[in-house]
Design a protein around this motif. Structure first.
Motif, PDB file in Angstrom:
ATOM      1  N   GLY A   1       1.204   7.231  -6.528  1.00 32.67           N
ATOM      2  CA  GLY A   1       0.220   8.293  -6.723  1.00 32.67           C
ATOM      3  C   GLY A   1      -1.201   7.913  -6.374  1.00 32.67           C
ATOM      4  N   TYR A   2      -1.482   6.629  -6.245  1.00 34.45           N
ATOM      5  CA  TYR A   2      -2.852   6.193  -6.015  1.00 34.45           C
ATOM      6  C   TYR A   2      -3.384   6.667  -4.664  1.00 34.45           C
ATOM      7  CZ  TYR A   2      -2.153   3.219 -10.064  1.00 34.45           C
ATOM      8  OH  TYR A   2      -1.904   2.778 -11.335  1.00 34.45           O
ATOM      9  N   GLY A   3      -4.684   6.914  -4.623  1.00 32.90           N
ATOM     10  CA  GLY A   3      -5.321   7.392  -3.401  1.00 32.90           C
ATOM     11  C   GLY A   3      -5.566   6.255  -2.433  1.00 32.90           C
TER      12      GLY A   3
ATOM     13  N   LEU B   1       3.252  -7.610  -8.392  1.00 34.10           N
ATOM     14  CA  LEU B   1       4.112  -7.084  -7.331  1.00 34.10           C
ATOM     15  C   LEU B   1       5.426  -6.555  -7.893  1.00 34.10           C
ATOM     16  CD1 LEU B   1       3.539  -9.767  -4.551  1.00 34.10           C
ATOM     17  CD2 LEU B   1       2.813  -7.383  -4.476  1.00 34.10           C
ATOM     18  N   GLU B   2       5.997  -7.288  -8.850  1.00 28.01           N
ATOM     19  CA  GLU B   2       7.267  -6.842  -9.431  1.00 28.01           C
ATOM     20  C   GLU B   2       7.068  -5.558 -10.240  1.00 28.01           C
ATOM     21  OE1 GLU B   2      11.500  -8.150 -10.235  1.00 28.01           O
ATOM     22  OE2 GLU B   2       9.948  -9.430  -9.381  1.00 28.01           O
ATOM     23  N   ARG B   3       5.977  -5.478 -10.981  1.00 33.73           N
ATOM     24  CA  ARG B   3       5.688  -4.269 -11.739  1.00 33.73           C
ATOM     25  C   ARG B   3       5.503  -3.072 -10.806  1.00 33.73           C
ATOM     26  NH1 ARG B   3       6.922  -4.360 -17.141  1.00 33.73           N
ATOM     27  NH2 ARG B   3       6.133  -6.256 -18.099  1.00 33.73           N
ATOM     28  N   ILE B   4       4.795  -3.269  -9.723  1.00 31.88           N
ATOM     29  CA  ILE B   4       4.603  -2.176  -8.766  1.00 31.88           C
ATOM     30  C   ILE B   4       5.960  -1.705  -8.239  1.00 31.88           C
ATOM     31  CG2 ILE B   4       3.717  -1.614  -6.460  1.00 31.88           C
ATOM     32  CD1 ILE B   4       1.343  -3.512  -7.132  1.00 31.88           C
ATOM     33  N   ALA B   5       6.814  -2.652  -7.878  1.00 34.30           N
ATOM     34  CA  ALA B   5       8.147  -2.283  -7.380  1.00 34.30           C
ATOM     35  C   ALA B   5       8.944  -1.537  -8.443  1.00 34.30           C
ATOM     36  CB  ALA B   5       8.897  -3.535  -6.931  1.00 34.30           C
TER      37      ALA B   5
ATOM     38  N   GLN C   1       0.824  -1.212   0.000  1.00 31.72           N
ATOM     39  CA  GLN C   1       0.000   0.000   0.000  1.00 31.72           C
ATOM     40  C   GLN C   1       0.853   1.254   0.000  1.00 31.72           C
ATOM     41  OE1 GLN C   1      -2.171  -1.139   3.523  1.00 31.72           O
ATOM     42  NE2 GLN C   1      -4.012  -1.685   2.347  1.00 31.72           N
ATOM     43  N   ASN C   2       1.957   1.231   0.741  1.00 25.17           N
ATOM     44  CA  ASN C   2       2.850   2.398   0.758  1.00 25.17           C
ATOM     45  C   ASN C   2       3.467   2.653  -0.616  1.00 25.17           C
ATOM     46  OD1 ASN C   2       2.719   3.465   3.410  1.00 25.17           O
ATOM     47  ND2 ASN C   2       3.953   1.754   4.185  1.00 25.17           N
ATOM     48  N   MET C   3       3.840   1.591  -1.332  1.00 25.36           N
ATOM     49  CA  MET C   3       4.398   1.782  -2.675  1.00 25.36           C
ATOM     50  C   MET C   3       3.348   2.354  -3.631  1.00 25.36           C
ATOM     51  SD  MET C   3       7.122  -1.238  -3.605  1.00 25.36           S
ATOM     52  CE  MET C   3       6.074  -2.623  -3.171  1.00 25.36           C
ATOM     53  N   LEU C   4       2.136   1.819  -3.571  1.00 27.89           N
ATOM     54  CA  LEU C   4       1.071   2.317  -4.442  1.00 27.89           C
ATOM     55  C   LEU C   4       0.742   3.773  -4.126  1.00 27.89           C
ATOM     56  CD1 LEU C   4      -1.147  -0.868  -4.365  1.00 27.89           C
ATOM     57  CD2 LEU C   4      -0.082   0.095  -6.416  1.00 27.89           C
ATOM     58  N   HIS C   5       0.748   4.119  -2.849  1.00 31.57           N
ATOM     59  CA  HIS C   5       0.520   5.510  -2.450  1.00 31.57           C
ATOM     60  C   HIS C   5       1.633   6.410  -2.984  1.00 31.57           C
ATOM     61  CE1 HIS C   5      -0.837   8.855   0.072  1.00 31.57           C
ATOM     62  NE2 HIS C   5       0.436   9.035   0.384  1.00 31.57           N
TER      63      HIS C   5
ATOM     64  N   TYR D   1       7.439   2.003  -8.868  1.00 35.21           N
ATOM     65  CA  TYR D   1       7.852   2.742  -7.669  1.00 35.21           C
ATOM     66  C   TYR D   1       9.316   3.162  -7.771  1.00 35.21           C
ATOM     67  CZ  TYR D   1       9.361   3.481  -2.836  1.00 35.21           C
ATOM     68  OH  TYR D   1       9.919   3.992  -1.693  1.00 35.21           O
ATOM     69  N   GLY D   2      10.159   2.259  -8.266  1.00 35.90           N
ATOM     70  CA  GLY D   2      11.581   2.577  -8.414  1.00 35.90           C
ATOM     71  C   GLY D   2      11.821   3.680  -9.426  1.00 35.90           C
TER      72      GLY D   2
END
Length: 249
Positions: free
Chosen positions: A197-199, A235-239, A190-194, A242-243
């Motif tokens: 930019g996501y709400g 999960l890898e795409r989110i990381a 959740q912290n990475m998604l936040h 985020y990177g």
């Protein structure tokens, strides 16, 4: 690039400088129907531009004015995104008007080429970071699905419009997170998604809001599997995204 002017009455003054670009599909039977609606005062909806299937571009609202396209939305902690963004409607039926076989109508190459040229012009006139070139579904994941999982985000990113993680960076493990899970791993997700930019706030529970945000992320970056579950590829795409954002900060 020629731009036809069809002024819409649906606009007002901005409260913030432009630092976002929001892409939509029209989700109607035709471009003509969408244009009529965006010029109807009673509809209270508009965009700055509309890109037709054949590559024509129509401007409805001047870029220095606030068009009404984003609705209730949030990105990177900001609200009133209409005041901060240029909105582009792309003529495509999307999920609202699919093809007769139920699939989503493709975006023709000539339309995407025109959109890329339009976006490059907008980016040259405004200071818009790549992380703030967004889908309507990114900023309103509980309400919207446009411009859809069939939209060619990678092609735009190759032309310097928005973000796209390199598939070569994927090194999948077997971890996954599912709706109903809880704990520190969910909080980290959740912290990475936040941060992207996501709400979404970190509460440590994979709740319905988290599922909707994951679905929105998948719609853009993992379009073959829009499940709302954070499988290893998601999960890898989110990381990776985020990177990219953390590296640009």
């Amino acid at each position: 690039m020629q731009v036809e002017q069809v002024p819409s009455p649906n606009f007002n003054d901005r409260k913030h400088k432009v630092d976002m670009l929001v892409l939509h599909y029209t989700g109607m039977e035709s471009g003509e129907a969408a244009l009529t609606r965006m010029c109807d005062p009673s509809a209270e909806v508009s965009a700055h531009y509309m890109v037709w299937e054949d590559g024509r571009i129509t401007q409805l609202v001047a870029e220095d004015k606030r068009a009404w396209h984003a609705g209730v939305s949030v990105w990177q902690g900001d609200t009133d995104l209409n005041s901060r963004s240029v909105g582009i409607e792309i003529v495509n039926g999307g999920h609202d008007v699919p093809l007769i076989d139920g699939t989503l109508a493709p975006y023709p190459d000539v339309q995407v080429d025109a959109l890329i040229a339009l976006c490059k012009g907008i980016l040259s006139r405004h200071d818009i970071p790549a992380s703030r070139v967004v889908a309507h579904s990114d900023i309103a994941p509980a309400r919207k699905t446009d411009p859809g999982e069939h939209f060619p985000w990678a092609r735009l990113a190759a032309d310097g419009i928005g973000l796209w993680p390199s598939s070569a960076a994927l090194s999948l493990d077997e971890s996954s997170l599912m709706p109903g899970d809880s704990g520190p791993a969910v909080s980290d997700l959740q912290n990475m998604l936040h941060a992207i930019g996501y709400g979404l706030e970190a509460n440590g529970t994979y709740d319905e809001t988290t599922r909707l945000v994951i679905s929105a992320f998948q719609r853009r970056y993992v379009s073959a599997q829009i499940t709302g579950a954070a499988d290893p590829e998601t999960l890898e795409r989110i990381a990776n995204v985020y990177g990219l954002i953390a590296g640009a900060a």
